[in-house]
Enzyme design. Structure first.
Site, mmCIF file in Angstrom:
data_model
loop_
_atom_site.group_PDB
_atom_site.id
_atom_site.type_symbol
_atom_site.label_atom_id
_atom_site.label_comp_id
_atom_site.label_asym_id
_atom_site.label_seq_id
_atom_site.Cartn_x
_atom_site.Cartn_y
_atom_site.Cartn_z
ATOM 1 C CG ASP A 458 4.179 -3.209 -5.228
ATOM 2 O OD1 ASP A 458 4.002 -3.976 -4.268
ATOM 3 O OD2 ASP A 458 4.384 -3.602 -6.389
ATOM 4 C CG ASP A 522 3.177 -10.230 -7.540
ATOM 5 O OD1 ASP A 522 2.294 -9.355 -7.587
ATOM 6 O OD2 ASP A 522 4.354 -9.994 -7.200
HETATM 7 C C1 GLA Z 1 5.588 -6.252 -7.288
HETATM 8 C C2 GLA Z 1 4.103 -6.312 -7.596
HETATM 9 C C3 GLA Z 1 3.895 -6.583 -9.070
HETATM 10 C C4 GLA Z 1 4.574 -5.519 -9.871
HETATM 11 C C5 GLA Z 1 6.038 -5.422 -9.489
HETATM 12 C C6 GLA Z 1 6.717 -4.237 -10.135
HETATM 13 O O1 GLA Z 1 6.177 -7.500 -7.449
HETATM 14 O O2 GLA Z 1 3.481 -7.256 -6.807
HETATM 15 O O3 GLA Z 1 2.524 -6.633 -9.377
HETATM 16 O O4 GLA Z 1 3.936 -4.286 -9.672
HETATM 17 O O5 GLA Z 1 6.209 -5.289 -8.096
HETATM 18 O O6 GLA Z 1 8.036 -4.166 -9.796
#
Ligand code: GLA
Length: 737
Positions: A458, A522
């Site tokens: 990420d 997301d």
């Molecule tokens: C980001 C990612 C999510 C998740 C969160 C965890 O927002 O896009 O999918 O993994 O971090 O903190």
């Protein structure tokens, strides 16, 4: 230096030509577009007219457009030597044609002290790649402000289309007329950006999914960038892109160089689907491309994020693993929250050790259970970041990247100013070799200690005021991240990596060269995903686009959707779940298991075929599908995204099949009698048992479709009849009522 070659360079492949003439001594870009065939006229007779009130020579559109040839559009090269040598006069000194479809062109200006070497090739499938490498031949430093890669666009282009977006709404198209002037899309996020164009296209009036000429570019780069269409007053138009460099970011010492990212470009005479064909062929031609071609199908994935968030409790996570395995899930991903001090998003980034309090036995009990169920284990990491509240930041405050020139920004008593926080976090300065080595060491150790098959990598903030030792450092940081990924992959070749950046904040071919899929958004709301995935899929094939069935009511939009719509949507990607599936009602669990089985059945097709998107005139309906390259089978989805102006949809065309082949079409899912999905007293008769028709009939006349409720979809299986099986599908419909 050298003498210009007499022969023009004509690269031809898969229906695309690039023609460069050298007769003026400068590589003149004459054509990028449809294949011109082998025979060329005498190009020396084809110089442009010289108009009044203009330079006395025909102005060349060079491989690097330059003012020294009279180009008054956006220059290809901007740089100087302490204010001198600001205008290069590059002339060709060498052309090498290594293999069919590729060449290296070298230009130099001895006075300015620069040489530029350009690699260009047209790949099988028609995707063009172009990059420059500029070398400082002089005795002083050379400051580079911009080096762009551009291509000519045909005069027929009158419209521009690109993508934009934001968190949870990535990859939305925007269109505008092409007038004189420059349309520039700048990305200053220090990462690709949720609003990145992904594809910048110019095309003929009203070009669509399956009609019209299109010229399109994408920059394979994960740092700052600019993409542009420059319609110059002399009548010519170029399309291109460059890395967007910060003030003083690239100062080349004598005998050093700078390489641009790859520009990827495609031409299509048959709309945007043709552009996707070129990108997909390139992706799938790579030896390391994951998916069916490499023999390893993309595993159905369960990510625990929306099921548990930071609430990591082993019994719950074990129950989730068992439940997922029972449904047919093949990979289980433990998301954020497992490492030291990470109870929420305010702390812990950088401390890549398993949290001893929450995980007294380490991750082993979970990893063992997951792998014991026959699933792969995946782990979330965010290696490029650092929380100020972390042991790492306390030990190495100077590893936080920022604008300060001194070594310890942020230390109490020092005057170092940190960038503003974003999600409470800062960026780790990976240009610092010690910081880089630390992160590499921690990830390497975790991968050695546990049976981890997959990293969800990420990156959750913009790189604002990104600096190393007082200089802008997005460029170097981007390369450091690439190197981190490259070295880890070398050390752990079996591990797959997903590129996530608060969803789709880093979707580009630079990151995808070293990762195995992207997390497109997301947002798991199926309605939003219909648009996000459709347009992300313009460039990135479905096997690389993570798409999960989320909870019944979306956590990011609060919309509620039936399982069938969520499943039909997630099907056209790298399918997975992001949902607490432990306590589903009996029928829903059965339906979900059947959906997973259906995905597995169609996975080889979905992850290898051609993407087809109909030019559907009813804005409430969308039709897309994947057709196998031999035309033998296809899976289509008819999707309703709103209520229609029409009482019933009428006949919808299924394009992209072999015109003269006989097919059987069957409605696959949801069942015709599903009252949630359809609103009608009777459905078209063929829906009950399928219908036989030719590809031509399906494409030109179409089939009457049922009345879908808004925010519902219908899967259609199409299979070609063989000599002994009169058009029968092997598909098994999912019965959910
Ligand atoms: C980001 C990612 C999510 C998740 C969160 C965890 O927002 O896009 O999918 O993994 O971090 O903190």
């Amino acid at each position: 230096m050298g003498v210009p070659p007499a022969e023009p360079l004509h690269l031809r492949r898969s229906g695309t030509s690039l023609l460069i003439d050298f007769s003026t001594g400068e590589p003149a870009m004459l054509h990028f577009g449809a294949d011109l065939g082998p025979a060329l006229p005498d190009l020396s007779l084809l110089g442009d007219a010289v108009p009044h009130s203009a330079l006395d020579i025909p102005v060349t559109l060079g491989l690097i457009p330059q003012a020294s040839s009279g180009w008054r559009g956006r220059p290809g090269l901007r740089g100087h030597r302490n204010g001198q040598a600001f205008s290069a006069r590059l002339r060709v000194v060498g052309v090498e044609q290594a293999e069919a479809g590729s060449a290296v062109i070298t230009q130099a200006d001895a006075e300015a002290g620069v040489t530029v070497r350009t690699e260009v090739r047209i790949n099988d499938g028609g995707l063009l790649q172009l990059r420059h490498r500029l070398h400082n031949d002089g005795a002083d430093p050379y400051s580079l402000d911009e080096l762009a890669a551009v291509l000519p666009v045909g005069r027929a282009a009158t419209e521009v289309l690109d993508l934009t977006g934001r968190w949870c709404r990535e990859s939305h198209p925007q269109r505008l007329p092409l007038h004189q002037g420059t349309w520039v899309r700048s990305g200053r996020h220090g990462r690709t950006g949720h609003d990145a164009p992904l594809l910048l296209a110019a095309g003929t009036a009203g070009f669509g999914n399956r009609h019209g000429q299109v010229w399109a570019v994408h920059l394979g780069w994960s740092g700052n960038h600019e993409s542009f269409v420059d319609a110059v007053a002399d009548g010519r138009t170029v399309i291109g892109a460059s890395e967007l460099l910060g003030a003083g970011e690239i100062v080349l010492a004598p005998d050093t160089g700078y390489e641009t990212p790859w520009l990827f470009a495609a031409y299509s005479a048959a709309g945007l689907d043709g552009i996707s064909d070129a990108f997909y062929a390139w992706f799938r031609g790579r030896p390391h491309h994951p998916g069916s071609r490499s023999g390893k199908a993309r595993p159905v994935t369960l990510n625990v994020w929306e099921a548990v968030y930071f609430d990591h409790r082993l019994p719950v996570l074990l129950e989730l693993a068992e439940s997922a395995a029972g449904l047919g899930v093949e990979r289980y991903v433990l998301d954020d929250g497992w490492f030291r001090g990470r109870r929420n998003d305010t702390a812990g980034l950088g401390d890549w050790y398993v949290d001893e309090e929450r995980w007294p036995g380490g991750l082993a009990p979970l990893v063992d259970a997951v792998t014991g169920h026959g699933m792969e284990f995946g782990l979330w990491v965010e290696p490029e970041m650092i929380s100020e509240d972390s042991d790492l930041a306390r030990a190495h405050p100077d590893w936080i990247a920022g604008p300060a020139t001194h070594a310890t920004p942020g230390l109490p008593g020092s005057n170092g100013r940190l960038p503003e926080r974003w999600r409470h976090q800062q960026v780790l300065d990976l240009v610092n070799p010690d910081a880089w080595q630390y992160v590499f060491g921690r990830l390497d150790a975790l991968l050695r200690e546990y049976r981890i098959s997959y990293l969800k990598w990420d990156q959750n903030r913009d790189l604002t005021e990104m600096g190393h030792a007082g200089r802008p450092s997005v460029h170097d940081q981007t390369l450091a991240v690439y190197r981190l990924l490259d070295e880890l992959r070398k050390a752990h070749p079996g591990v797959e990596i997903e590129s996530c950046s608060s969803g789709g904040g880093r979707v580009d071919l630079g990151i995808l060269e070293r990762t195995d899929r992207i997390w497109a958004s997301d947002c798991n709301d199926a309605l939003e995903r219909q648009t996000i995935q459709r347009w992300t899929g313009l460039v990135v094939p479905p096997e690389l686009v993570g798409s999960h069935v989320g909870p019944t009511t979306s956590h990011t939009t609060a919309r509620t959707h039936d399982l069938s719509f969520r499943a039909v949507t997630a099907m056209f990607g790298h399918f997975g779940l992001e949902w607490d599936v432990r306590h589903l009602a009996g029928s829903e669990r059965t339906e979900l298991a059947a959906v997973i089985a259906l995905f597995k059945e169609y996975r080889p097709l979905l992850h290898s075929g051609r993407m087809v998107r109909a030019d559907e005139p009813d804005p409430s309906l969308r039709l897309h599908g994947v057709v196998s390259h031999d035309g033998a089978e296809a899976l289509f989805a008819l999707v309703s995204v709103a209520t229609s102006y029409a009482e019933f949809p009428g006949r919808i065309c299924l394009p992209g099949l072999l015109p003269d082949a006989a097919y059987r079409v069957e409605a696959l899912y949801p069942a015709a009698e599903d009252r949630r999905a359809f609103l009608q007293t009777e459905h078209p008769a063929w829906l009950a048992g399928g219908v036989d028709a030719t590809g031509r009939f399906l494409a030109e006349s179409g089939l009457p479709m049922p009345v879908l409720n808004p925010e519902h979809g219908l899967l259609l299986a199409v299979r070609r009849a063989t000599a002994d099986t009169p058009a029968a599908t092997g598909g098994h419909a999912v019965r959910n009522s």
